[in-house]
Scaffold this motif. Structure first.
Motif, mmCIF file in Angstrom:
data_model
loop_
_atom_site.group_PDB
_atom_site.id
_atom_site.type_symbol
_atom_site.label_atom_id
_atom_site.label_comp_id
_atom_site.label_asym_id
_atom_site.label_seq_id
_atom_site.Cartn_x
_atom_site.Cartn_y
_atom_site.Cartn_z
ATOM 1 N N SER A 30 0.824 -1.206 0.000
ATOM 2 C CA SER A 30 0.000 0.000 0.000
ATOM 3 C C SER A 30 0.859 1.257 0.000
ATOM 4 N N LYS A 33 -0.245 6.846 3.609
ATOM 5 C CA LYS A 33 -1.523 7.503 3.898
ATOM 6 C C LYS A 33 -1.279 8.719 4.775
ATOM 7 N N THR A 34 -2.212 9.666 4.710
ATOM 8 C CA THR A 34 -2.169 10.774 5.639
ATOM 9 C C THR A 34 -2.500 10.230 7.025
ATOM 10 N N GLY A 37 -5.836 8.878 7.721
ATOM 11 C CA GLY A 37 -6.196 7.692 6.955
ATOM 12 C C GLY A 37 -7.201 7.946 5.850
ATOM 13 N N HIS A 38 -7.542 9.188 5.612
ATOM 14 C CA HIS A 38 -8.556 9.522 4.607
ATOM 15 C C HIS A 38 -8.009 9.553 3.189
ATOM 16 N N TYR A 39 -6.720 9.759 3.039
ATOM 17 C CA TYR A 39 -6.113 9.885 1.712
ATOM 18 C C TYR A 39 -4.854 9.038 1.620
ATOM 19 N N ILE A 40 -4.568 8.575 0.391
ATOM 20 C CA ILE A 40 -3.281 7.982 0.083
ATOM 21 C C ILE A 40 -2.507 9.019 -0.720
ATOM 22 N N LYS A 46 -2.783 13.538 -3.691
ATOM 23 C CA LYS A 46 -3.632 12.923 -2.678
ATOM 24 C C LYS A 46 -4.856 12.339 -3.371
ATOM 25 N N ALA A 49 -8.732 7.510 0.058
ATOM 26 C CA ALA A 49 -8.436 6.119 0.400
ATOM 27 C C ALA A 49 -9.714 5.279 0.376
ATOM 28 N N GLU A 100 -14.157 5.663 -2.691
ATOM 29 C CA GLU A 100 -13.184 6.573 -3.290
ATOM 30 C C GLU A 100 -13.855 7.709 -4.057
#
Length: 135
Positions: A30, A33-34, A37-40, A46, A49, A100
């Motif tokens: 993977s 992530k921020t 955990g909301h974004y990769i 960005k 996620a 997503e």
């Protein structure tokens, strides 16, 4: 004129954490992530996620449909508008089911709403492919 990509890079740069410890380290499976955990973060961009509430079996099926839609749009469907439309619809529904895409974002939705989103996406995707006799 700015392209969408350059605008996206600028927005990502403005909204990315300024200190490296705010982004988790990437693993082999993977991307980073921020902290929330909301974004990769991929190549400085960005991206929302995947909803961690989606169960493993549904996650695998949604990812299968996502891959099917992306590969269909990328290869043979360029000269067949109906197949291209099906591929794009498949990709959109899969990303919606994964959390997503769509509003509200999965982290702002209720558990019930999140569950309904991935279940409804799978129902629609299965119907879409049963109607088209494709698997």
């Amino acid at each position: 004129m700015r392209t969408t990509r350059s605008v996206s890079k600028k927005l990502a740069a403005e909204t990315l954490p300024t200190q490296p410890k705010e982004v988790t380290r990437a693993t082999k499976s993977s991307p980073p992530k921020t902290n929330d955990g909301h974004y990769i973060v991929v190549n400085g961009h960005k991206w929302r996620a995947t909803d961690p509430m989606v169960p493993d079996d549904a996650l695998a099926e949604l990812k299968h449909f996502l891959a099917k839609g992306r590969s269909g749009a990328r290869r043979q469907n360029k000269h067949d508008p109906e197949k291209l439309q099906l591929s794009r619809k498949t990709t959109g529904l899969a990303k919606l089911g994964l959390g997503e895409r769509g509003k509200p974002e999965w982290w702002n939705d209720t558990d019930k709403g999140r569950k309904e989103r991935w279940k409804n996406a799978l129902i629609q995707l299965r119907e879409l492919y049963s109607d088209n006799n494709s698997t």
